[in-house]
Design a protein around this motif. Structure first.
Motif, PDB file in Angstrom:
ATOM      1  N   HIS A 293     -35.039  14.292  35.667  1.00 53.04           N
ATOM      2  CA  HIS A 293     -34.569  13.641  36.897  1.00 53.04           C
ATOM      3  C   HIS A 293     -33.767  12.369  36.758  1.00 53.04           C
ATOM      4  O   HIS A 293     -33.041  12.005  37.669  1.00 53.04           O
ATOM      5  CB  HIS A 293     -35.766  13.386  37.818  1.00 53.04           C
ATOM      6  CG  HIS A 293     -36.181  14.632  38.520  1.00 53.04           C
ATOM      7  ND1 HIS A 293     -36.903  15.618  37.907  1.00 53.04           N
ATOM      8  CD2 HIS A 293     -35.903  15.077  39.762  1.00 53.04           C
ATOM      9  CE1 HIS A 293     -37.079  16.616  38.755  1.00 53.04           C
ATOM     10  NE2 HIS A 293     -36.482  16.314  39.880  1.00 53.04           N
ATOM     11  N   CYS A 329     -32.815  18.314  38.561  1.00 53.46           N
ATOM     12  CA  CYS A 329     -32.131  17.213  39.255  1.00 53.46           C
ATOM     13  C   CYS A 329     -31.300  16.307  38.361  1.00 53.46           C
ATOM     14  O   CYS A 329     -30.255  15.818  38.774  1.00 53.46           O
ATOM     15  CB  CYS A 329     -33.127  16.416  40.070  1.00 53.46           C
ATOM     16  SG  CYS A 329     -33.540  17.259  41.612  1.00 53.46           S
ATOM     17  N   CYS A 367     -40.947  18.045  36.905  1.00 50.03           N
ATOM     18  CA  CYS A 367     -40.493  19.441  37.012  1.00 50.03           C
ATOM     19  C   CYS A 367     -40.192  20.101  35.667  1.00 50.03           C
ATOM     20  O   CYS A 367     -39.525  21.132  35.613  1.00 50.03           O
ATOM     21  CB  CYS A 367     -39.293  19.578  37.942  1.00 50.03           C
ATOM     22  SG  CYS A 367     -39.640  18.966  39.597  1.00 50.03           S
ATOM     23  N   GLY A 474     -34.957  21.212  48.058  1.00 51.67           N
ATOM     24  CA  GLY A 474     -36.157  21.614  47.341  1.00 51.67           C
ATOM     25  C   GLY A 474     -35.988  22.736  46.350  1.00 51.67           C
ATOM     26  O   GLY A 474     -34.919  23.262  46.097  1.00 51.67           O
ATOM     27  N   CYS A 475     -37.095  23.113  45.911  1.00 51.55           N
ATOM     28  CA  CYS A 475     -37.389  23.732  44.633  1.00 51.55           C
ATOM     29  C   CYS A 475     -37.167  25.229  44.599  1.00 51.55           C
ATOM     30  O   CYS A 475     -36.686  25.832  45.548  1.00 51.55           O
ATOM     31  CB  CYS A 475     -38.850  23.444  44.356  1.00 51.55           C
ATOM     32  SG  CYS A 475     -39.414  21.832  44.951  1.00 51.55           S
ATOM     33  N   CYS A 505     -32.818  21.830  43.910  1.00 52.64           N
ATOM     34  CA  CYS A 505     -32.688  23.202  43.426  1.00 52.64           C
ATOM     35  C   CYS A 505     -32.080  24.123  44.477  1.00 52.64           C
ATOM     36  O   CYS A 505     -31.537  25.170  44.139  1.00 52.64           O
ATOM     37  CB  CYS A 505     -34.035  23.716  42.933  1.00 52.64           C
ATOM     38  SG  CYS A 505     -34.522  22.902  41.390  1.00 52.64           S
ATOM     39  N   CYS A 548     -32.700  15.426  44.286  1.00 50.44           N
ATOM     40  CA  CYS A 548     -33.707  15.241  45.344  1.00 50.44           C
ATOM     41  C   CYS A 548     -33.804  13.807  45.851  1.00 50.44           C
ATOM     42  O   CYS A 548     -34.022  13.597  47.035  1.00 50.44           O
ATOM     43  CB  CYS A 548     -35.049  15.737  44.876  1.00 50.44           C
ATOM     44  SG  CYS A 548     -35.141  17.503  45.073  1.00 50.44           S
ATOM     45  N   THR A 583     -43.068  21.251  44.762  1.00 53.26           N
ATOM     46  CA  THR A 583     -43.648  20.009  44.248  1.00 53.26           C
ATOM     47  C   THR A 583     -44.293  19.147  45.341  1.00 53.26           C
ATOM     48  O   THR A 583     -44.032  19.306  46.528  1.00 53.26           O
ATOM     49  CB  THR A 583     -42.569  19.133  43.587  1.00 53.26           C
ATOM     50  OG1 THR A 583     -41.584  18.829  44.571  1.00 53.26           O
ATOM     51  CG2 THR A 583     -41.912  19.805  42.422  1.00 53.26           C
ATOM     52  N   LYS A 585     -43.392  16.175  45.524  1.00 53.46           N
ATOM     53  CA  LYS A 585     -42.215  15.449  46.006  1.00 53.46           C
ATOM     54  C   LYS A 585     -41.628  16.138  47.224  1.00 53.46           C
ATOM     55  O   LYS A 585     -41.180  15.487  48.174  1.00 53.46           O
ATOM     56  CB  LYS A 585     -41.145  15.377  44.902  1.00 53.46           C
ATOM     57  CG  LYS A 585     -41.525  14.493  43.739  1.00 53.46           C
ATOM     58  CD  LYS A 585     -40.410  14.460  42.702  1.00 53.46           C
ATOM     59  CE  LYS A 585     -40.282  15.796  41.992  1.00 53.46           C
ATOM     60  NZ  LYS A 585     -39.096  15.858  41.127  1.00 53.46           N
TER      61      LYS A 585
HETATM   62 FE1  XCC Z   1     -38.032  19.825  40.946  1.00 53.22          FE
HETATM   63 FE2  XCC Z   1     -35.826  18.001  41.384  1.00 53.22          FE
HETATM   64 FE3  XCC Z   1     -37.986  20.710  43.311  1.00 53.22          FE
HETATM   65 FE4  XCC Z   1     -36.096  21.304  41.701  1.00 53.22          FE
HETATM   66  S1  XCC Z   1     -35.884  20.677  43.750  1.00 53.22           S
HETATM   67  S2  XCC Z   1     -38.105  21.861  41.482  1.00 53.22           S
HETATM   68  S3  XCC Z   1     -38.564  18.742  42.800  1.00 53.22           S
HETATM   69  S4  XCC Z   1     -35.970  19.677  40.297  1.00 53.22           S
HETATM   70 NI1  XCC Z   1     -35.769  18.446  43.635  1.00 53.22          NI
END
Ligand code: XCC
Ligand code: SF4
Length: 656
Positions: A293, A329, A367, A474-475, A505, A548, A583, A585
């Motif tokens: 991230h 991310c 993640c 989101g994910c 994502c 994110c 997540t 988050k």
């Molecule tokens: Fe993680 Fe951020 Fe979700 Fe993907 S979308 S799985 S939080 S990388 Ni943010």
């Protein structure tokens, strides 16, 4: 075992999943299968482990036990568990924000020190010296943020301003007074501010001083843990109100600081063309995947990979060069700012390794599956962990230190390059598919594109050419076929002339299927009004706004529109959705969207169904408290319809 078509709609994932199965490599889908049946108490949120009289669980069918040992009922337990999820999500985003603020401060202090040591003053005052590990790349943004925060800019050097902005940001983390966060006050329009101020009173809890306005980013997270300790807060209403407050400390504090200060350090994204999906890995290059991230790391890896000495070393070892690609991310961060290709979203992290073509996966925080280390053992791939707060058993640890960022980044890239001769050529299989798309739609880039104001967008909304805006986030979640709901919901909304903005994502998913190409507006998945608008302005029907933490870009955009119309954000024909949420988050993001006034859909049922009062608060009562609430609907078609209906309701209320 699942058939390859059941795990994903992405052909590259399908291909690599098949390959993994043939090689006997276990992946996320097998592990999910081995967890079946998943615990029913857990799914409903009615188990509690908050003290050692427990664990306790409540009978979801109404029989005994109805209470935990301490007497907590199902609603208390569900609400407490949800608050802990929000707090953990807010903590992850905000700690990331803190790290960026500290990096800006460290760089400014190093500039000061070097200056005293007699190094070139002008370059250091402008924070443009290459002797600094981090520079100020966007001076305009630094000034704009400083002005918003009410910092006097006249007569100050860039270095002094950078230091002051970093200090205000860091103060927001630890301050102890009852005032709202400085960043929130600097960014939020007065109408929405008022909603936050009055929310608790409306919910019948006037003792919440200043309503749900967050006071300190860290403070709200700590208070979440305090409130949920055995024997403290038991009313689902107050527990959830504090959840809103904590999430707002994430939105208008931690995440906002991350985005804004990253723009200052690394540049504000501008529209740029790039590529996505596993096909961006290159057969005859050293492939480095940056995953996690924080661009504080990935930016430096991208730079180090351009070092002529390291490229020469790669060539000496038989490669054509060094190819850095992103994942999750941090991949979006370098995609947005430099057009570095992104190899995939959350469910493709293991798949990237299964290609056999990755020399190193360089990871920081969040993640990153610990299973990457196990998959990597089947190939030559090295997993390199870099964050002092995230260590992976079996990985190589090259811990990052901002003060020595260049040196460490070079060491990491060198480790990857030297691993190239260990690659077994016969065991390489890279899927061909990749897709181009336009990215980099920061608020600044959007304003620039529309000629300096949001008028064209607002007019299109008022005319009804565009019905409204949906923020998709989101994910991936292996409980849903990868990307399936992301794309279905996107198409169903675009068909109804809803302009999409999105991050995380979801954004990587959308890019993989061509949605970020202007030509996508010509497809049957886009309604006539949105098509006309996209063509008129030369934009895709969906805009990639980043990672994110960049969900705050969407909030800032919504806030600008709300200001123009002189209404709170909750009055706008805007909705949110996390179609494949996974997540903690994502739980925090969903909560702060709702708290900020944006009704938000979740495609995965969060663990709350065991608490009927909690469900009612989240899906109904919040409309009266903050003007928005949650929609929970696993079916993507029904979900899109519900979101569209909400937009139409808001239009009607606005009289448009
Ligand atoms: Fe993680 Fe951020 Fe979700 Fe993907 S979308 S799985 S939080 S990388 Ni943010
Ligand atoms: Fe059980 Fe109450 Fe302890 Fe939770 S806090 S484990 S419900 S006794």
């Amino acid at each position: 075992m699942k058939k390859y078509k059941e795990v994903s709609i992405d052909s590259t994932t399908q291909q690599m999943y098949e390959r993994a199965r043939e090689m006997g490599i276990e992946t996320v889908w097998e592990r999910l299968e081995k967890q079946q049946p998943q615990c029913g108490y857990g799914l409903l949120g009615v188990c509690c482990r908050n003290c050692m009289m427990g664990p306790c669980r409540i009978n979801p069918f109404g029989g005994e036990p109805r209470r935990g040992v301490c007497g907590a009922d199902a609603d208390t337990i569900v609400a407490r568990n949800l608050l802990r999820m929000i707090a953990a999500g807010a903590a992850a985003h905000s700690d990331h924000g803190r790290h960026v603020a500290l990096t800006l401060l460290i760089a400014a202090e190093m500039a000061e020190k070097f200056k005293k040591e007699g190094k070139p003053v002008l370059e250091l005052d402008n924070m443009a010296s290459s002797t600094l590990p981090y520079q100020v790349r966007d001076v305009e943004k630094l000034k704009a943020v400083a002005e918003r925060l009410g910092i006097e800019t006249e007569g100050k050097t860039i270095r002094e301003l950078a230091k002051e902005v970093a200090e205000v940001a860091l103060h927001d983390f630890g301050k102890q007074d009852e005032e709202a966060l400085a960043f929130l006050k600097a960014y939020l329009n007065p109408k929405t501010y008022e909603v936050f101020e009055k929310a608790a009173e409306k919910a019948g809890m006037p003792w919440f001083e200043n309503g749900i306005l967050p006071r300190g980013i860290d403070r709200e997270i700590v208070e979440s843990l305090h409130r949920t300790h055995i024997g403290t807060d038991h009313d689902p209403v107050s527990i959830l109100l504090h959840g809103l407050k904590t999430s707002l400390g994430d939105a208008w504090g931690g995440s906002l600081i991350a985005t804004e200060l990253q723009d200052i350090l690394f540049g504000t994204p501008q529209v740029i063309k790039a590529e996505a999906n596993l096909g961006v890995l290159k057969e005859d290059y050293v492939n480095i995947v940056v995953h996690g991230h924080e661009p504080v790391l990935s930016e430096k890896i991208v730079e180090a990979a351009q070092d002529p000495e390291l490229i020469e070393l790669a060539q000496k070892l038989g490669a054509k060069g060094i190819n850095v690609v992103g994942m999750c991310c941090t991949g979006l961060e370098v995609l947005m700012r430099h057009g570095i290709p992104i190899a995939g979203n959350f469910l493709q992290q293991e798949m990237a390794i299964v290609t056999g073509a990755v020399e190193a996966m360089v990871v920081d925080v969040q993640c990153i599956m610990p299973a990457t280390v196990d998959v990597a053992r089947c190939f030559h791939t090295k997993i390199i962990d870099t964050s002092p707060l995230a260590t992976f058993p079996g990985a190589i640890h090259i811990k990052f230190d901002e003060r020595r960022a260049d040196e460490i980044a070079k060491e990491i890239v060198k480790t990857a390059v030297e691993n190239f001769p260990n690659r077994s050529k016969q065991r390489v299989e890279i899927p061909k598919e990749k897709m181009a798309g336009y990215v980099g739609f920061s608020v600044e880039a959007i304003l620039k594109h529309f000629g300096g104001s949001l008028k064209p967008l607002e007019e299109a909304i008022v005319e009804g050419k565009i019905k409204g805006v949906a923020g998709l986030v989101g994910c991936n979640n292996p409980k849903i076929k990868q990307d399936h709901n992301h794309i279905k919901i996107a198409n169903e909304l675009m068909k109804r002339d809803v302009l999409l903005i999105g991050t995380g994502c979801w954004a990587t998913a959308a890019m993989k299927y061509g949605i970020f190409l202007p030509e996508y507006a010509d497809t049957e998945n886009v309604g006539p009004g949105l098509r006309e608008f996209a063509k008129e302005w030369g934009i895709p029907p969906a805009l990639n706004m980043g990672s994110c933490v960049d969900c705050t870009r969407m909030l800032v955009l919504a806030d600008l529109i709300a200001r123009d119309l002189n209404v709170p954000i909750s009055a706008l024909p805007v909705v949110g959705s996390a179609p494949e949420a996974m997540t903690e988050k994502a739980v925090s993001i969903g909560t702060y969207f709702v708290a900020s006034g944006i009704t938000t859909h979740l495609g995965i049922i969060p663990p709350v169904l065991g608490g009927p009062k909690v469900v009612k608060i989240l899906t109904q009562d919040l409309y009266d408290i903050v003007g928005a609430a949650f929609i929970v609907e696993p079916d993507p078609y029904k979900a899109a319809k519900l979101m569209y209906d909400h937009i139409m309701k808001k239009r009607k209320e606005l009289g448009i």
